[in-house]
Design an enzyme around this catalytic site. Structure first.
Site, mmCIF file in Angstrom:
data_model
loop_
_atom_site.group_PDB
_atom_site.id
_atom_site.type_symbol
_atom_site.label_atom_id
_atom_site.label_comp_id
_atom_site.label_asym_id
_atom_site.label_seq_id
_atom_site.Cartn_x
_atom_site.Cartn_y
_atom_site.Cartn_z
ATOM 1 N N GLU A 27 0.822 -1.218 0.000
ATOM 2 C CA GLU A 27 0.000 0.000 0.000
ATOM 3 C C GLU A 27 0.852 1.262 0.000
ATOM 4 O OE1 GLU A 27 -2.669 0.035 3.299
ATOM 5 O OE2 GLU A 27 -3.444 -1.950 2.806
ATOM 6 N N CYS A 50 3.200 8.501 0.955
ATOM 7 C CA CYS A 50 3.647 7.556 1.983
ATOM 8 C C CYS A 50 3.943 6.217 1.312
ATOM 9 C CB CYS A 50 2.537 7.425 3.030
ATOM 10 S SG CYS A 50 2.825 6.164 4.258
ATOM 11 N N CYS A 70 5.768 -7.068 7.741
ATOM 12 C CA CYS A 70 6.720 -6.571 8.739
ATOM 13 C C CYS A 70 6.938 -7.603 9.827
ATOM 14 C CB CYS A 70 6.237 -5.259 9.343
ATOM 15 S SG CYS A 70 7.512 -4.500 10.378
ATOM 16 N N CYS A 120 4.561 -5.228 15.954
ATOM 17 C CA CYS A 120 3.890 -4.359 16.924
ATOM 18 C C CYS A 120 2.429 -4.796 17.013
ATOM 19 C CB CYS A 120 3.989 -2.907 16.491
ATOM 20 S SG CYS A 120 5.690 -2.380 16.233
ATOM 21 N N CYS A 136 -0.577 -2.926 15.092
ATOM 22 C CA CYS A 136 -0.365 -2.628 13.673
ATOM 23 C C CYS A 136 -0.830 -3.776 12.786
ATOM 24 C CB CYS A 136 1.119 -2.346 13.444
ATOM 25 S SG CYS A 136 1.570 -2.176 11.707
ATOM 26 N N GLY A 170 5.987 -2.016 6.547
ATOM 27 C CA GLY A 170 7.360 -2.476 6.708
ATOM 28 C C GLY A 170 8.232 -1.560 7.527
ATOM 29 N N GLU A 171 9.402 -2.082 7.846
ATOM 30 C CA GLU A 171 10.383 -1.349 8.646
ATOM 31 C C GLU A 171 11.546 -0.963 7.715
ATOM 32 O OE1 GLU A 171 10.974 0.063 11.754
ATOM 33 O OE2 GLU A 171 12.773 0.518 10.612
ATOM 34 N N SER A 195 8.928 5.796 16.100
ATOM 35 C CA SER A 195 7.669 5.370 16.716
ATOM 36 C C SER A 195 7.951 4.975 18.157
ATOM 37 C CB SER A 195 7.079 4.193 15.938
ATOM 38 O OG SER A 195 6.868 4.577 14.593
ATOM 39 N N ASN A 213 5.580 5.509 20.973
ATOM 40 C CA ASN A 213 4.304 4.831 21.276
ATOM 41 C C ASN A 213 4.037 4.463 22.736
ATOM 42 O OD1 ASN A 213 3.715 5.036 18.591
ATOM 43 N ND2 ASN A 213 4.329 2.962 18.070
ATOM 44 N N ASN A 218 -5.907 3.738 15.122
ATOM 45 C CA ASN A 218 -6.844 3.413 14.066
ATOM 46 C C ASN A 218 -7.361 2.000 14.308
ATOM 47 O OD1 ASN A 218 -8.082 3.863 11.549
ATOM 48 N ND2 ASN A 218 -6.223 4.908 10.884
ATOM 49 N N CYS A 260 -1.274 2.007 7.379
ATOM 50 C CA CYS A 260 -1.019 1.287 6.157
ATOM 51 C C CYS A 260 -1.058 -0.198 6.469
ATOM 52 C CB CYS A 260 0.350 1.671 5.582
ATOM 53 S SG CYS A 260 0.226 2.559 4.047
HETATM 54 N N1 SAH Z 1 7.802 0.491 10.590
HETATM 55 C C1 SAH Z 1 7.910 1.912 10.694
HETATM 56 C C2 SAH Z 1 7.127 2.662 9.641
HETATM 57 C C3 SAH Z 1 5.770 2.130 9.294
HETATM 58 S S1 SAH Z 1 4.532 2.245 10.577
HETATM 59 C C4 SAH Z 1 7.510 2.379 12.084
HETATM 60 O O1 SAH Z 1 7.008 1.569 12.862
HETATM 61 O O2 SAH Z 1 7.752 3.537 12.383
HETATM 62 C C5 SAH Z 1 4.129 3.990 10.481
HETATM 63 C C6 SAH Z 1 3.423 4.544 11.703
HETATM 64 O O3 SAH Z 1 2.102 4.004 11.799
HETATM 65 C C7 SAH Z 1 4.129 4.195 13.024
HETATM 66 O O4 SAH Z 1 4.346 5.365 13.783
HETATM 67 C C8 SAH Z 1 3.146 3.281 13.715
HETATM 68 O O5 SAH Z 1 3.263 3.411 15.109
HETATM 69 C C9 SAH Z 1 1.813 3.766 13.158
HETATM 70 N N2 SAH Z 1 0.715 2.797 13.260
HETATM 71 C C10 SAH Z 1 0.762 1.481 13.006
HETATM 72 N N3 SAH Z 1 -0.448 0.918 13.223
HETATM 73 C C11 SAH Z 1 -1.286 1.896 13.615
HETATM 74 C C12 SAH Z 1 -2.675 1.951 13.972
HETATM 75 N N4 SAH Z 1 -3.437 0.859 13.984
HETATM 76 N N5 SAH Z 1 -3.184 3.151 14.323
HETATM 77 C C13 SAH Z 1 -2.422 4.252 14.318
HETATM 78 N N6 SAH Z 1 -1.121 4.271 13.974
HETATM 79 C C14 SAH Z 1 -0.554 3.107 13.631
HETATM 80 FE FE1 SF4 Z 2 5.635 -2.041 13.925
HETATM 81 FE FE2 SF4 Z 2 6.030 -0.294 11.914
HETATM 82 FE FE3 SF4 Z 2 6.272 -2.952 11.508
HETATM 83 FE FE4 SF4 Z 2 3.870 -1.923 11.958
HETATM 84 S S1 SF4 Z 2 5.169 -1.509 10.213
HETATM 85 S S2 SF4 Z 2 4.747 -3.811 12.892
HETATM 86 S S3 SF4 Z 2 4.353 -0.267 13.408
HETATM 87 S S4 SF4 Z 2 7.553 -1.695 12.841
#
Ligand code: SAH
Ligand code: SF4
Length: 354
Positions: A90, A103, A110, A114, A117, A159-160, A210, A212, A286, A331
């Site tokens: 996406e 974005c 990933c 987390c 996510c 992804g990371e 992030s 969090n 979200n 995403c």
């Molecule tokens: N992997 C990287 C970048 C992708 S995630 C990272 O973790 O930073 C991008 C952002 O989306 C991160 O700040 C993450 O904490 C946030 N995110 C992931 N799932 C979410 C959700 N369900 N609601 C709100 N933010 C979310």
């Molecule tokens: Fe965590 Fe970012 Fe990977 Fe989602 S995309 S699992 S927020 S590291």
């Protein structure tokens, strides 16, 4: 070989097999890396025979658009792409007045896992190639005709990015051809070795972390990567990260109702980031059917209280509140729906998702 996989300094040598005058190589390079064309026929100033010779040896393939969401009230739109091996990823288009952000996803899943996510919920996916990452960018730029001076890129999709470091750096080098490094933001869950590598680069993108959670215990609960890269070591790495004048580190903080959104949590967060040139981006959680039921988005009042407490503690903060920004915040949700549907129907299509 896909020419969009090459770093800018590698194009000329690779093309030397096919085109001899150096100026031709530079023209082709511009078509590939600056304009992002996806066919050799689009290269109108290149002789037909040369185009044919190129097409025999190389490709310019970019991800295929499977679907787009309806534009949100603020104009944001999410794209679902299909890769050559069937993987889905996406990207999000976000117009914001005289600026536009795209974005991008860096992996087709990933492994960081987390718990809040959707991408993490569906598990690891392979690294995207530079052509797959840049392809998302060029497809959207072409569709939306975005002037390059308005363009911003954020790596906040699936992804990371710092676990796909080599390809990220190649991608950045190509993007730098049309935008300044300060227009690009790489978001990470806190992969310390990757942050240290970024710190050494001559041209660095903005860094978003992030965080969090305001303490190690809770961060470990929702971000298992904390066990490997502890919060105190991460904060130390951020303190060492070189920042040019006027730049900040973005601290992302997903707000989960009743979990990390209290006044005390805001105070603890302010304390955690003290001394770092940071601005906080508060992201209301979200909700998604695949995520734990107890995870809820705080009410607007709760969000305001958290933000006000940060402001009182002299923290600069922005909130992602509008509908469009929301879809960007999570995403993986669009693909998540597709995978869930496919699993329910025993579909074969998504097999490569594992
Ligand atoms: N992997 C990287 C970048 C992708 S995630 C990272 O973790 O930073 C991008 C952002 O989306 C991160 O700040 C993450 O904490 C946030 N995110 C992931 N799932 C979410 C959700 N369900 N609601 C709100 N933010 C979310
Ligand atoms: Fe965590 Fe970012 Fe990977 Fe989602 S995309 S699992 S927020 S590291």
């Amino acid at each position: 070989m896909n020419l969009l996989d090459l770093a800018p300094d590698a194009v000329e040598a690779t093309l030397a097999e096919v085109v001899s005058p150096a100026f031709r190589a530079r023209q082709i390079e511009e078509w590939v890396q600056l304009r992002g064309v996806d066919s050799f026929d689009a290269m109108t100033n290149i002789p037909k025979e040369t185009r044919a010779a190129l097409a025999e040896r190389f490709t310019l393939a970019q991800p295929e658009v499977l679907s787009r969401t309806e534009p949100a009230p603020d104009g944001s739109q999410k794209y679902l792409f299909k890769l050559a091996d069937g993987n889905r990823i996406e990207s999000v288009y976000m117009p914001m007045g005289d600026r536009t952000s795209i974005c991008l996803s860096s992996q087709a899943g990933c492994a960081v896992g987390c718990t809040f996510c959707v991408t993490g919920f569906f598990g690891a996916g392979r690294n995207l190639t530079p052509a797959e990452i840049l392809g998302q960018f060029f497809v959207i730029q072409r569709e939306k005709q975005i002037p390059s001076e308005q363009m911003n890129v954020v790596f906040m999709g699936m992804g990371e990015p710092l676990l796909n470091y080599e390809n990220l750096v190649t991608t950045l080098e190509v993007l730098y051809r049309q935008m300044a490094p300060r227009r690009i933001t790489v978001s990470t869950s806190g992969i310390i070795p990757g942050i240290e590598e970024l710190a050494k680069l001559e041209r660095r993108p903005n860094l978003a972390i992030s965080i969090n959670a305001p303490d190690r215990k809770r961060r470990e609960e929702i971000m298992p990567i904390t066990a490997k890269y502890p919060l105190d070591e991460l904060m130390a790495a951020l303190r060492r990260f070189p920042l040019e004048k006027g730049r900040d580190i973005t601290v992302e903080y997903v707000l989960l109702a009743g979990y990390n959104d209290s006044t005390q949590d805001a105070v603890a967060l302010a304390k955690l980031i003290r001394g770092i040139h940071a601005k906080v981006n508060a992201i209301p959680f979200n909700e998604d059917a695949n995520l734990p039921k107890w995870m809820k988005r705080p009410t607007d009042r709760e969000i305001d209280r958290f933000v006000d407490t940060l402001v009182k503690n002299r923290v600069r903060v922005t909130v992602r509140r509008s509908k469009g920004r929301d879809i960007a915040a999570a995403c993986g949700q669009l693909r998540g729906k597709e995978i869930a549907k496919s699993r329910a129907t025993g579909g074969r299509e998504m097999k490569s998702e594992g």
